[in-house]
Enzyme design. Structure first.
Site, short mmCIF file in Angstrom:
data_model
loop_
_atom_site.label_atom_id
_atom_site.label_comp_id
_atom_site.label_asym_id
_atom_site.label_seq_id
_atom_site.Cartn_x
_atom_site.Cartn_y
_atom_site.Cartn_z
CE LYS A 47 -4.05 -1.22 2.75
NZ LYS A 47 -4.65 -0.51 4.29
N1 GLU Z 1 -9.54 -2.74 6.97
C1 GLU Z 1 -9.23 -4.19 6.17
C2 GLU Z 1 -8.09 -3.71 5.37
O1 GLU Z 1 -7.73 -2.65 4.97
C3 GLU Z 1 -10.16 -4.87 5.59
C4 GLU Z 1 -11.17 -5.53 6.42
C5 GLU Z 1 -12.08 -6.44 6.03
O2 GLU Z 1 -12.38 -6.43 4.82
O3 GLU Z 1 -12.65 -7.47 6.49
O4 GLU Z 1 -7.39 -4.62 4.88
#
Ligand code: GLU
Length: 490
Positions: free
Chosen positions: A256
């Site tokens: 990211k």
């Molecule tokens: N916030 C999580 C992420 O950015 C995703 C959580 C989910 O999809 O359950 O990886």
């Protein structure tokens, strides 16, 4: 779960980095699934990690999703009946539910210093073993708990994991079974009163009535913990679909924080959003039939979770460029020209104000080079043909001339004819000139045209010469012919 419930899916990014191909594809699959089923697509911002989350990342996520034309029905900016849609605004709710679980005996305070449990976790992982909390504070008596709390110690809250099996019926991977005794009691609230990831996600998905959780397979190990939490909270669990990861060509997960595969970087290179979305969909989805070029709307019609592959998808620049070129060919000429304008301006090709006549010419230039390019920044490779007095590559010209002395004569004639012409030259000018050159020199087309292309465009490859010439300013053609003649020394 009853099948009559309206389909509700969510994309839940943490604003700790840019939207990249991997998480954008997760968003796309959720969006396609929702639109296909006339359901809702919800955007939720998972910003409980306040050290790493930033407003700027959140804004960039929203901007990039909008650029891809993935609209959401509920979200931090649009609101909705299940809000708020930022986890940082839901803290009270997590605390209340956590305390309820403690009251119900499903969770308990844990006074083990986090440094100790962290050290233990690291030690185990260095030995390649999974960490599991030993359950030490589960056994504390109520009076001991009170005594520790009275000393001012802030406990974490841990969830009591029941023994037995937890089975995930994954829509992409089939049934995956976990032995819950390997999980250990896990933290749901930290000592600083922040919820742990799994707890916040379950409460949000549960209370937002999410019916399908479609996310990266890196979250599969979280799923048994989440299912146990649904059980304890009395919330109906959603169905799960864990997507294979998107890997770089070096077979590494995309990061990211590194920019190379960010959606923004494709945007700045001038890839069309519909092309990026189309390519993303093909990473792991096999559409029915042989066609691979689709608009978003067409993809909605064809999409199904059953057609997703459980094996990882590898980014392939050549395939992206093929998809992107196909979309450029499909574009409306005026839209394509408008989108190309900022890139043309960067080449110094055109000033800010584009007069009507020049715009029409520009549109034809874009039409001429569109088949050659995958993204609009590549106009910089071809646009100079039409405006820059670039020199003809000397060595290439010398190599061209080496095999046939008649070619020098051709160049002399070309320059003379161009010098004698009076602009504006008529439409049939070039055809007539070329057949005269052929007659005068006896050169056949195979020898003549590559040489003419090199002289008149300054390069060996590119769009068809007969499409370029009507758009090539006459003065430029003359200058190039003159330069070629100088190079021959005649
Ligand atoms: N916030 C999580 C992420 O950015 C995703 C959580 C989910 O999809 O359950 O990886």
């Amino acid at each position: 779960m009853s099948e009559e419930r309206k389909t509700r899916v969510r994309f839940a990014p943490s604003p700790t980095g840019y939207l990249h191909l991997g998480n954008a594809r997760t968003a796309l699959f959720n969006w396609l699934f929702a639109r296909k089923r006339d359901g809702d697509f919800i955007l939720r911002i998972e910003d409980t990690d306040q050290r790493r989350s930033t407003k700027a990342y959140e804004e960039s996520l929203l901007r990039d999703l909008r650029w891809l034309k993935l609209d959401w029905d509920e979200g931090p900016d649009t609101g909705g009946a299940y809000g708020p849609y930022r986890q940082s605004s839901r803290m009270k709710l997590y605390r209340n539910y956590a305390h309820q679980l403690v009251k119900d005996g499903a969770a308990y305070p844990c006074f083990c210093p986090p440094e100790e449990t962290d050290a233990r976790r690291e030690e185990m992982s260095s030995r390649g073993e999974p960490y599991r909390y030993d359950g030490c504070c589960r056994k504390l008596s109520p009076s001991r708990r009170r005594a520790l709390a009275d000393r001012g110690l802030k406990p974490a809250l841990r969830f009591k994991v029941r023994p037995g099996e937890v089975s995930v019926r994954d829509l992409v991977r089939g049934e995956v079974k976990f032995d819950s005794s390997l999980l250990g009691d896990f933290v749901i609230m930290r000592p600083d009163d922040r919820p742990a990831f799994n707890f916040a996600v379950v409460l949000d998905d549960g209370l937002m009535e999410i019916t399908h959780v479609i996310r990266g397979e890196d979250h599969l190990p979280n799923t048994p913990r989440q299912l146990l939490l649904y059980e304890a909270l009395g919330l109906p669990p959603p169905r799960f679909a864990h997507l294979s990861l998107v890997m770089s060509p070096e077979r590494k997960p995309l990061s990211k924080r590194r920019g190379d595969y960010s959606i923004h970087s494709f945007q700045t290179r001038g890839y069309l959003p519909e092309a990026v979305a189309n390519y993303l969909a093909l990473l792991g989805w096999s559409p029915p039939g042989r066609e691979e070029i689709f608009s978003l709307k067409q993809m909605v019609g064809k999409f199904s979770l059953e057609a997703l592959s459980p094996s990882s998808a590898i980014f392939d620049q050549t395939k992206l460029d093929w998809v992107a070129n196909s979309h450029i060919r499909l574009q409306d000429p005026q839209r394509l020209t408008d989108l190309a304008l900022p890139f043309l301006k960067k080449t110094g090709f055109t000033k800010d104000v584009v007069a009507d006549k020049k715009y029409r010419w520009l549109q034809q230039v874009v039409e001429t080079i569109r088949d050659e390019i995958s993204c609009l920044s590549q106009v910089a490779d071809y646009a100079p043909i039409f405006f820059q007095e670039e020199s003809i590559p000397e060595e290439e010209l010398a190599a061209e001339l080496a095999d046939d002395p008649r070619k020098i004569k051709m160049i002399v004639r070309l320059e003379e004819s161009l010098a004698a012409a009076v602009p504006p030259v008529p439409a049939n000018f070039w055809d007539k000139l070329f057949s005269r050159l052929q007659d005068d020199t006896g050169l056949d087309g195979k020898k003549l045209f590559p040489l003419l292309r090199l002289i008149l465009t300054g390069r060996r490859r590119g769009p068809e010469l007969k499409k370029i010439l009507p758009l090539l300013p006459y003065e430029l053609a003359l200058k190039r012919a003159r330069r070629a003649r100088e190079m021959t020394g005649r």
